[in-house]
Scaffold this motif. Sequence first.
Motif, PDB file in Angstrom:
ATOM      1  N   ASP A  71       8.530  -7.587  17.940  1.00 16.21           N
ATOM      2  CA  ASP A  71       8.061  -8.186  18.862  1.00 16.21           C
ATOM      3  C   ASP A  71       7.234  -9.094  19.155  1.00 16.21           C
ATOM      4  O   ASP A  71       6.317  -9.957  18.482  1.00 16.21           O
ATOM      5  CB  ASP A  71       6.411  -6.807  18.966  1.00 16.21           C
ATOM      6  N   PHE A  72       7.613 -10.288  20.118  1.00 17.20           N
ATOM      7  CA  PHE A  72       7.651 -11.709  20.076  1.00 17.20           C
ATOM      8  C   PHE A  72       6.698 -11.771  20.474  1.00 17.20           C
ATOM      9  O   PHE A  72       6.298 -13.313  20.710  1.00 17.20           O
ATOM     10  CB  PHE A  72       9.004 -12.650  20.267  1.00 17.20           C
ATOM     11  N   THR A  73       5.718 -10.757  21.109  1.00  8.97           N
ATOM     12  CA  THR A  73       4.979 -10.668  21.690  1.00  8.97           C
ATOM     13  C   THR A  73       2.936 -11.246  20.390  1.00  8.97           C
ATOM     14  O   THR A  73       2.259 -11.003  20.659  1.00  8.97           O
ATOM     15  CB  THR A  73       3.934 -10.153  23.488  1.00  8.97           C
ATOM     16  N   SER A  74       4.241 -10.882  19.685  1.00 11.04           N
ATOM     17  CA  SER A  74       2.669 -10.309  18.760  1.00 11.04           C
ATOM     18  C   SER A  74       3.069 -11.395  17.217  1.00 11.04           C
ATOM     19  O   SER A  74       3.740 -11.025  16.439  1.00 11.04           O
ATOM     20  CB  SER A  74       2.839  -8.678  18.557  1.00 11.04           C
ATOM     21  N   GLU A 108       5.236 -20.055  24.319  1.00  9.13           N
ATOM     22  CA  GLU A 108       4.114 -19.591  23.313  1.00  9.13           C
ATOM     23  C   GLU A 108       5.215 -19.156  22.178  1.00  9.13           C
ATOM     24  O   GLU A 108       4.376 -18.634  21.421  1.00  9.13           O
ATOM     25  CB  GLU A 108       3.602 -18.360  24.418  1.00  9.13           C
ATOM     26  N   THR A 109       6.074 -18.235  22.568  1.00  9.77           N
ATOM     27  CA  THR A 109       6.853 -17.159  21.506  1.00  9.77           C
ATOM     28  C   THR A 109       7.036 -18.543  20.012  1.00  9.77           C
ATOM     29  O   THR A 109       7.105 -18.061  19.792  1.00  9.77           O
ATOM     30  CB  THR A 109       7.777 -16.933  22.506  1.00  9.77           C
ATOM     31  N   ASP A 158       3.365 -19.935  14.022  1.00  7.44           N
ATOM     32  CA  ASP A 158       2.064 -19.287  13.658  1.00  7.44           C
ATOM     33  C   ASP A 158       2.238 -18.170  12.218  1.00  7.44           C
ATOM     34  O   ASP A 158       1.878 -18.221  11.415  1.00  7.44           O
ATOM     35  CB  ASP A 158       0.940 -19.237  14.640  1.00  7.44           C
ATOM     36  N   ALA A 159       2.996 -17.667  12.652  1.00  7.36           N
ATOM     37  CA  ALA A 159       3.585 -16.671  12.046  1.00  7.36           C
ATOM     38  C   ALA A 159       4.194 -16.690  11.159  1.00  7.36           C
ATOM     39  O   ALA A 159       4.317 -16.626   9.595  1.00  7.36           O
ATOM     40  CB  ALA A 159       4.332 -15.596  12.450  1.00  7.36           C
ATOM     41  N   ALA A 177       5.278 -28.650  22.066  1.00  8.52           N
ATOM     42  CA  ALA A 177       4.727 -28.219  21.750  1.00  8.52           C
ATOM     43  C   ALA A 177       4.881 -27.702  20.315  1.00  8.52           C
ATOM     44  O   ALA A 177       3.880 -27.467  19.014  1.00  8.52           O
ATOM     45  CB  ALA A 177       4.527 -27.177  22.774  1.00  8.52           C
ATOM     46  N   SER A 178       6.455 -27.489  19.390  1.00  4.27           N
ATOM     47  CA  SER A 178       6.552 -27.017  18.685  1.00  4.27           C
ATOM     48  C   SER A 178       6.938 -28.194  17.259  1.00  4.27           C
ATOM     49  O   SER A 178       6.573 -27.655  15.914  1.00  4.27           O
ATOM     50  CB  SER A 178       8.129 -26.693  18.358  1.00  4.27           C
TER      51      SER A 178
END
Length: 301
Positions: A52-55, A79-80, A86-87, A121-122
Amino acid sequence: MSHTIKNVALVGGSGNVGTRVLSALLDLKFNVTVLTRSPKPFPAAARVKVVDFTSIQSLSAALAGQDAVIDTTFSPDIETPLRLIDAAAESGVYRFITSDFGLDPDLPGVHDLPVFGRKKASYEAVKKHAAQNRLTYTLVACGAFLDWSLASGFSGLNFQGKKASIFGDGDNVVPWTVLEDVGTAAANVLLHPEETVNRPVYVHSVFMSQNQVLGATKEVLGGEGWEISYNDMESLLETALADLKSGNISAATFEVQIQYCLATRKLAHPWARDDNSLLGLEEWDLEKVKTLIRTIANQAV
């Protein structure tokens, strides 16, 4: 401290860049895990995880035990990739290769164009984590994709119609890299973690102007009957940015911004630093470029 990278998570493994990176990673015998939103067929040698790329929690769990992450996605979503970075930092990933794969990210003005907002951003995110010693990063600067640009028409050349749409005067010399070389370079970064730490690496298949590419094309397809137009890139850029602001958005809105860069020396020119030899690439000669043009032209018939 020396780091050995063996376990690699790849995101975007079914795309134009991702398929080449995946092939190169498997050839080098990395343990590859492809992260995907839904089940897709991938080579049997690669492990596949649906996430789940939103999590961030789902991504962090998927990245546990990974030494490196390579992001090869190209959607406009910002955002993804930030969530993925971050992950990776949270999971103890050592090296993150962002989905840049374009012009020199350190040249003033390049990342200021809206089309590169996701890349900017990245880049800022990985630099922030690196400053906190939470991960290291690499960006792959490869200029424009030579084979894709020729096949798709992004290069401004229409082989079948013998039409050429020239960006500005067409004389600006820029880096072009075929997708296979991009994949090789990205995978080989992981064999040289110390030499590539916390910086862009710079690769190319050729340095050529649009006019030189057109000249090679004429040698292959014949020089007669070409319809050539020259574009005022400043006005095209102004229109594209106005369309973007008003919401009148098309593919050209973004393509023009990149083509403007290719026509503008301060935004695109041969690399001052070149990493071809480090990353296992050899510069192409003109005959090899012409062979590529001939192959693509024949496929389009």
